[in-house]
Design a protein around this motif. Sequence first.
Motif, PDB file in Angstrom:
ATOM      1  N   THR A  95       0.831  -1.194   0.000  1.00  0.00           N
ATOM      2  CA  THR A  95       0.000   0.000   0.000  1.00  0.00           C
ATOM      3  C   THR A  95       0.867   1.247   0.000  1.00  0.00           C
ATOM      4  OG1 THR A  95      -1.763   1.171   1.161  1.00  0.00           O
ATOM      5  CG2 THR A  95      -0.260  -0.092   2.514  1.00  0.00           C
ATOM      6  N   PRO A  96       0.489   2.248  -0.801  1.00  0.00           N
ATOM      7  CA  PRO A  96       1.308   3.446  -0.887  1.00  0.00           C
ATOM      8  C   PRO A  96       1.186   4.355   0.330  1.00  0.00           C
ATOM      9  CG  PRO A  96      -0.645   3.683  -2.246  1.00  0.00           C
ATOM     10  CD  PRO A  96      -0.644   2.277  -1.713  1.00  0.00           C
ATOM     11  N   VAL A  97       0.105   4.246   1.087  1.00  0.00           N
ATOM     12  CA  VAL A  97      -0.094   5.115   2.242  1.00  0.00           C
ATOM     13  C   VAL A  97       0.964   4.807   3.285  1.00  0.00           C
ATOM     14  CG1 VAL A  97      -1.674   5.757   4.099  1.00  0.00           C
ATOM     15  CG2 VAL A  97      -2.539   5.398   1.789  1.00  0.00           C
ATOM     16  N   GLY A  98       1.689   5.825   3.652  1.00  0.00           N
ATOM     17  CA  GLY A  98       2.739   5.667   4.645  1.00  0.00           C
ATOM     18  C   GLY A  98       4.047   5.130   4.097  1.00  0.00           C
ATOM     19  N   MET A  99       4.096   4.854   2.813  1.00  0.00           N
ATOM     20  CA  MET A  99       5.310   4.333   2.211  1.00  0.00           C
ATOM     21  C   MET A  99       6.314   5.488   2.059  1.00  0.00           C
ATOM     22  SD  MET A  99       5.840   2.333  -1.430  1.00  0.00           S
ATOM     23  CE  MET A  99       4.976   0.836  -1.036  1.00  0.00           C
ATOM     24  N   PHE A 143     -11.680   4.661  -0.588  1.00  0.00           N
ATOM     25  CA  PHE A 143     -10.921   3.434  -0.336  1.00  0.00           C
ATOM     26  C   PHE A 143      -9.960   3.706   0.818  1.00  0.00           C
ATOM     27  CE2 PHE A 143     -12.089   3.419  -4.802  1.00  0.00           C
ATOM     28  CZ  PHE A 143     -12.696   2.180  -4.925  1.00  0.00           C
ATOM     29  N   PRO A 144      -9.938   2.835   1.822  1.00  0.00           N
ATOM     30  CA  PRO A 144      -9.086   3.084   2.996  1.00  0.00           C
ATOM     31  C   PRO A 144      -7.598   3.241   2.656  1.00  0.00           C
ATOM     32  CG  PRO A 144     -10.593   1.256   3.409  1.00  0.00           C
ATOM     33  CD  PRO A 144     -10.737   1.633   1.963  1.00  0.00           C
ATOM     34  N   TRP A 145      -7.121   2.562   1.621  1.00  0.00           N
ATOM     35  CA  TRP A 145      -5.693   2.596   1.305  1.00  0.00           C
ATOM     36  C   TRP A 145      -5.249   3.908   0.648  1.00  0.00           C
ATOM     37  CZ3 TRP A 145      -4.508   3.401  -3.732  1.00  0.00           C
ATOM     38  CH2 TRP A 145      -5.468   3.061  -4.685  1.00  0.00           C
ATOM     39  N   THR A 146      -6.185   4.782   0.272  1.00  0.00           N
ATOM     40  CA  THR A 146      -5.789   6.027  -0.394  1.00  0.00           C
ATOM     41  C   THR A 146      -5.395   7.122   0.583  1.00  0.00           C
ATOM     42  OG1 THR A 146      -8.081   6.806  -0.542  1.00  0.00           O
ATOM     43  CG2 THR A 146      -7.201   5.596  -2.449  1.00  0.00           C
TER      44      THR A 146
END
Length: 183
Positions: A86-90, A143-146
């Motif tokens: 997942t890109p969030v927090g990456m 979407f939660p991952w965004t």
Amino acid sequence: MEARRWQKQESNMTKQSSKDQLLNDIQTEWRRLQKNLSGLGKEDMIQAGVTGIWSAKDILAHLIAWERLFLDWYSTGIEGSLPDITPVGMGQKAIDALNQQIYDENKWRSLDDILAEFHTTYQEIVTVIEAIPEEDLFVHGRFPWTGTLTLADYAAGNTCNHYAWAKAQLRKHARREDKQGEC
């Protein structure tokens, strides 16, 4: 720090406000990238050094991988799950490590294989984006991952903004090659 890569890219590009604009930007940047690629022969496409040790072929493999990530993020989100990557927090280190993994997994693939997949993946991503409801693209938190971004932000980051980056890398490399040829 969340999704810094996409935010940085978005600051250099027009932020899309509709699906039509997003699709137009994707198609426009694709054509521009294709124009740059069309001037390269097969030997040019596999020559290292376009950006770091990457060749034009490696850049295309990179684009394919990130397009596939977006397709995975979207399909996983539709199923109500969270993607494995997942890109969030990456952070930048994680992005760099992922990019290195993508390079390592693709560096021995043939140019013809990469080119074929590059065209196929582009068609897939355009088809998927065309089918996504407008509200799914532009509603924050759909979407939660965004995270704080929209699905459209990620679509742009993995397509038109990424194509513009690739085009810029090819142009910089061509200018360096021209200067070396003058010496």
